[in-house]
Design a protein around this motif. Structure first.
Motif, PDB file in Angstrom:
ATOM      1  N   GLY A 132      19.667  -3.109  15.358  1.00 51.99           N
ATOM      2  CA  GLY A 132      20.360  -4.250  15.173  1.00 51.99           C
ATOM      3  C   GLY A 132      19.966  -5.715  14.968  1.00 51.99           C
ATOM      4  O   GLY A 132      19.758  -6.818  15.534  1.00 51.99           O
ATOM      5  N   ARG A 133      18.190  -4.884  14.818  1.00 53.50           N
ATOM      6  CA  ARG A 133      16.902  -6.261  14.130  1.00 53.50           C
ATOM      7  C   ARG A 133      16.464  -6.217  12.917  1.00 53.50           C
ATOM      8  O   ARG A 133      16.035  -6.807  12.407  1.00 53.50           O
ATOM      9  N   GLY A 134      17.766  -5.423  11.479  1.00 52.07           N
ATOM     10  CA  GLY A 134      17.638  -5.743  10.544  1.00 52.07           C
ATOM     11  C   GLY A 134      16.279  -4.935  10.231  1.00 52.07           C
ATOM     12  O   GLY A 134      15.528  -3.750  11.066  1.00 52.07           O
ATOM     13  N   VAL A 135      16.577  -4.791   8.919  1.00 50.34           N
ATOM     14  CA  VAL A 135      15.394  -3.112   8.489  1.00 50.34           C
ATOM     15  C   VAL A 135      14.663  -3.875   7.227  1.00 50.34           C
ATOM     16  O   VAL A 135      14.772  -4.446   6.280  1.00 50.34           O
ATOM     17  N   ILE A 136      13.071  -3.354   7.547  1.00 50.86           N
ATOM     18  CA  ILE A 136      12.761  -4.004   5.747  1.00 50.86           C
ATOM     19  C   ILE A 136      12.942  -2.549   5.050  1.00 50.86           C
ATOM     20  O   ILE A 136      11.832  -1.270   5.551  1.00 50.86           O
ATOM     21  N   VAL A 137      13.196  -2.359   4.004  1.00 48.13           N
ATOM     22  CA  VAL A 137      13.105  -1.507   3.255  1.00 48.13           C
ATOM     23  C   VAL A 137      12.005  -1.806   2.406  1.00 48.13           C
ATOM     24  O   VAL A 137      12.592  -2.584   1.402  1.00 48.13           O
ATOM     25  N   LEU A 138      11.131  -1.019   2.474  1.00 46.82           N
ATOM     26  CA  LEU A 138      10.124  -1.070   1.227  1.00 46.82           C
ATOM     27  C   LEU A 138      10.154  -0.171   0.091  1.00 46.82           C
ATOM     28  O   LEU A 138      10.352   1.138   1.097  1.00 46.82           O
ATOM     29  N   THR A 139       9.498  -0.561  -1.096  1.00 46.91           N
ATOM     30  CA  THR A 139       9.270   0.724  -1.557  1.00 46.91           C
ATOM     31  C   THR A 139       7.542   0.366  -2.815  1.00 46.91           C
ATOM     32  O   THR A 139       7.366  -0.723  -2.158  1.00 46.91           O
ATOM     33  N   GLY A 140       7.776   0.788  -3.471  1.00 41.93           N
ATOM     34  CA  GLY A 140       6.416   0.573  -4.251  1.00 41.93           C
ATOM     35  C   GLY A 140       7.265   0.739  -6.004  1.00 41.93           C
ATOM     36  O   GLY A 140       8.827   1.260  -6.068  1.00 41.93           O
TER      37      GLY A 140
ATOM     38  N   LEU B  48       8.564  -4.427  -2.587  1.00 45.61           N
ATOM     39  CA  LEU B  48       7.305  -3.943  -2.925  1.00 45.61           C
ATOM     40  C   LEU B  48       6.276  -3.716  -1.736  1.00 45.61           C
ATOM     41  O   LEU B  48       5.604  -5.245  -1.932  1.00 45.61           O
ATOM     42  N   GLY B  49       5.589  -2.617  -2.049  1.00 48.42           N
ATOM     43  CA  GLY B  49       4.482  -3.408  -1.232  1.00 48.42           C
ATOM     44  C   GLY B  49       3.129  -2.508  -1.189  1.00 48.42           C
ATOM     45  O   GLY B  49       2.716  -2.228  -1.506  1.00 48.42           O
ATOM     46  N   ASP B  50       3.135  -2.446  -3.100  1.00 47.42           N
ATOM     47  CA  ASP B  50       2.146  -1.741  -3.220  1.00 47.42           C
ATOM     48  C   ASP B  50       1.312  -2.478  -4.157  1.00 47.42           C
ATOM     49  O   ASP B  50      -0.170  -2.477  -5.071  1.00 47.42           O
ATOM     50  N   HIS B  51       1.497  -4.368  -4.975  1.00 47.66           N
ATOM     51  CA  HIS B  51       0.657  -4.663  -5.159  1.00 47.66           C
ATOM     52  C   HIS B  51       0.521  -6.608  -4.621  1.00 47.66           C
ATOM     53  O   HIS B  51       2.105  -7.116  -4.392  1.00 47.66           O
ATOM     54  N   VAL B  52      -0.159  -7.132  -4.387  1.00 48.21           N
ATOM     55  CA  VAL B  52      -0.318  -8.550  -3.813  1.00 48.21           C
ATOM     56  C   VAL B  52       0.202  -9.730  -5.334  1.00 48.21           C
ATOM     57  O   VAL B  52      -0.478  -9.362  -6.184  1.00 48.21           O
ATOM     58  N   PHE B  53       1.210  -9.970  -5.206  1.00 50.81           N
ATOM     59  CA  PHE B  53       1.516 -11.295  -6.147  1.00 50.81           C
ATOM     60  C   PHE B  53       1.121 -12.955  -5.881  1.00 50.81           C
ATOM     61  O   PHE B  53       0.854 -13.577  -6.496  1.00 50.81           O
TER      62      PHE B  53
ATOM     63  N   GLN C 193       5.428   8.185 -12.535  1.00 50.06           N
ATOM     64  CA  GLN C 193       6.367   7.404 -12.186  1.00 50.06           C
ATOM     65  C   GLN C 193       5.973   5.891 -11.304  1.00 50.06           C
ATOM     66  O   GLN C 193       6.601   5.360 -10.880  1.00 50.06           O
ATOM     67  N   TRP C 194       4.002   5.806 -11.497  1.00 50.08           N
ATOM     68  CA  TRP C 194       4.270   5.266 -10.915  1.00 50.08           C
ATOM     69  C   TRP C 194       3.653   3.725 -11.240  1.00 50.08           C
ATOM     70  O   TRP C 194       2.816   3.849 -13.028  1.00 50.08           O
ATOM     71  N   LEU C 195       4.627   2.662 -11.792  1.00 52.19           N
ATOM     72  CA  LEU C 195       4.527   1.565 -13.581  1.00 52.19           C
ATOM     73  C   LEU C 195       3.670   0.254 -12.674  1.00 52.19           C
ATOM     74  O   LEU C 195       4.010  -0.653 -13.021  1.00 52.19           O
ATOM     75  N   MET C 196       2.738   0.473 -11.990  1.00 52.17           N
ATOM     76  CA  MET C 196       1.754  -0.735 -11.920  1.00 52.17           C
ATOM     77  C   MET C 196       0.844  -0.942 -13.365  1.00 52.17           C
ATOM     78  O   MET C 196       0.130   0.006 -13.958  1.00 52.17           O
ATOM     79  N   PHE C 197       0.951  -2.076 -13.970  1.00 54.64           N
ATOM     80  CA  PHE C 197       0.412  -2.176 -14.794  1.00 54.64           C
ATOM     81  C   PHE C 197      -0.933  -3.280 -14.675  1.00 54.64           C
ATOM     82  O   PHE C 197      -1.191  -4.619 -15.801  1.00 54.64           O
ATOM     83  N   ARG C 198      -1.189  -3.485 -13.392  1.00 51.04           N
ATOM     84  CA  ARG C 198      -1.787  -4.421 -12.683  1.00 51.04           C
ATOM     85  C   ARG C 198      -2.590  -3.663 -12.185  1.00 51.04           C
ATOM     86  O   ARG C 198      -2.915  -2.708 -12.175  1.00 51.04           O
ATOM     87  N   PRO C 199      -4.231  -4.121 -12.266  1.00 48.48           N
ATOM     88  CA  PRO C 199      -5.749  -3.641 -11.267  1.00 48.48           C
ATOM     89  C   PRO C 199      -5.160  -3.888 -10.050  1.00 48.48           C
ATOM     90  O   PRO C 199      -4.502  -5.359  -9.456  1.00 48.48           O
ATOM     91  N   VAL C 200      -5.330  -2.536  -8.597  1.00 47.62           N
ATOM     92  CA  VAL C 200      -4.769  -2.646  -7.303  1.00 47.62           C
ATOM     93  C   VAL C 200      -6.130  -2.407  -6.763  1.00 47.62           C
ATOM     94  O   VAL C 200      -6.485  -2.450  -5.664  1.00 47.62           O
ATOM     95  N   THR C 201      -7.458  -2.063  -7.407  1.00 41.84           N
ATOM     96  CA  THR C 201      -8.668  -2.653  -6.715  1.00 41.84           C
ATOM     97  C   THR C 201      -9.065  -4.128  -6.876  1.00 41.84           C
ATOM     98  O   THR C 201      -9.071  -4.623  -8.162  1.00 41.84           O
ATOM     99  N   GLY C 202     -10.117  -4.699  -5.979  1.00 41.24           N
ATOM    100  CA  GLY C 202     -11.150  -5.417  -6.198  1.00 41.24           C
ATOM    101  C   GLY C 202     -10.973  -5.838  -5.371  1.00 41.24           C
ATOM    102  O   GLY C 202     -10.849  -6.059  -3.520  1.00 41.24           O
ATOM    103  N   SER C 203     -11.301  -7.468  -4.956  1.00 47.12           N
ATOM    104  CA  SER C 203     -11.369  -8.355  -3.532  1.00 47.12           C
ATOM    105  C   SER C 203     -10.016  -8.961  -3.544  1.00 47.12           C
ATOM    106  O   SER C 203      -9.598  -9.046  -4.680  1.00 47.12           O
ATOM    107  N   PRO C 204     -10.184  -9.341  -2.220  1.00 47.41           N
ATOM    108  CA  PRO C 204      -9.184  -9.660  -1.826  1.00 47.41           C
ATOM    109  C   PRO C 204      -9.002 -11.314  -2.499  1.00 47.41           C
ATOM    110  O   PRO C 204      -9.845 -12.273  -2.196  1.00 47.41           O
TER     111      PRO C 204
END
Length: 275
Positions: free
Chosen positions: A95-103, A173-178, A263-274
């Motif tokens: 009963g607290r809701g659900v965060i459905v996380l994908t990438g 979505l949890g695999d890239h910082v926008f 099938q990982w459709l990531m066209f932006r770099p995922v490494t680097g400095s925050p």
């Protein structure tokens, strides 16, 4: 062009055309090709050759992703094999809701629509596109599929907490910082930047995170994988709980990306400095 083909040609022809256009993009876009090459090299734990059929396969899978998005409404019964749905049912029963996380793995848009068709209506957080026409196109597809859209930006946190407070499903979505803050997690010898927003929402709402992935197994054939829920550690202070939960879902994301790297459709770099 892919949209027109998806709406006016048969699925087989549209997929063929999308793959040809994807091959053209693969040949002409050196920057995106290099980014995908670097990201894949992280996931498979060894250097990926150049030119690589793996990189080309990522571009082709993006073409397939577009055709599926544009024509899912004309496919009344795609073949979907569901695994682990009991995890979502158990989390939602609290009963607290659900965060459905994908990438950006498989087809996350179709996955959300399939959940809606199965009786799980969802609100999704979406990054607005820079072009209003493109933004309206994709949000129109989501709305037509029964999804409610929260644009990422001012007010998104407040609206998202309201969704969870009402006991509903929130897709993220949890695999890239926008936008916002990021945390670094280990990815071999490298640091993968992942957003802390999903964990922050979970801690504030005391809501579980349920990772869900819609993997492509053939033309209009998918495997919808539902993972066990990840709960925030209420006995830990806020920042510590956010960090621990972020590491947990990053580990799940990494496992699926390694399982189906093309099938990982990531066209932006995922490494680097925050940021």
């Amino acid at each position: 062009l892919v949209r027109w083909a998806s709406e006016h040609l048969g699925s087989h022809t549209a997929l063929w055309l999308a793959e040809r256009l994807a091959d053209l993009a693969w040949q002409c876009s050196a920057r995106r090709r290099a980014t995908v090459h670097a990201n894949l090299s992280l996931q498979v734990n060894e250097p990926v050759g150049e030119p690589s059929p793996l990189v080309r396969a990522v571009f082709r899978n993006f073409g397939r992703y577009l055709v599926e998005c544009f024509s899912v409404h004309t496919q009344p019964s795609p073949q979907v094999h569901v695994e682990g749905l009991q995890h979502l049912e158990a989390a939602h029963a609290r009963g607290r809701g659900v965060i459905v996380l994908t990438g950006h793995v498989g087809n996350w848009e179709v996955g959300a629509i399939m959940l809606h068709r199965m009786g799980w209506p969802m609100t999704v957080i979406a990054l607005p596109h820079g072009d209003p026409g493109t933004d309206g196109l994709f949000n129109g597809l989501r709305t037509r599929g029964g999804l409610t859209v929260i644009p990422l930006g001012p007010g998104a946190m407040r609206q998202s907490l309201k969704v969870l407070k009402d006991g509903r499903l929130l897709g993220v979505l949890g695999d890239h910082v926008f936008a916002g803050q990021a945390l670094q997690v280990s990815l071999g010898p490298h640091a993968w930047l992942v957003p802390r927003g999903p964990a922050l929402l979970s801690v504030r709402a005391h809501a579980p995170i349920v990772p869900v992935f819609c993997l492509r197994e053939g033309p209009w054939a998918f495997r919808l994988c539902v993972e066990p829920p990840l709960w925030p550690q209420v006995q830990v202070d806020g920042s510590g709980a956010v960090q621990a939960l972020t590491y947990q879902y990053a580990g799940v994301l990494e496992r699926y990306v390694r399982q189906v790297p093309t099938q990982w459709l990531m066209f932006r770099p995922v490494t680097g400095s925050p940021p």
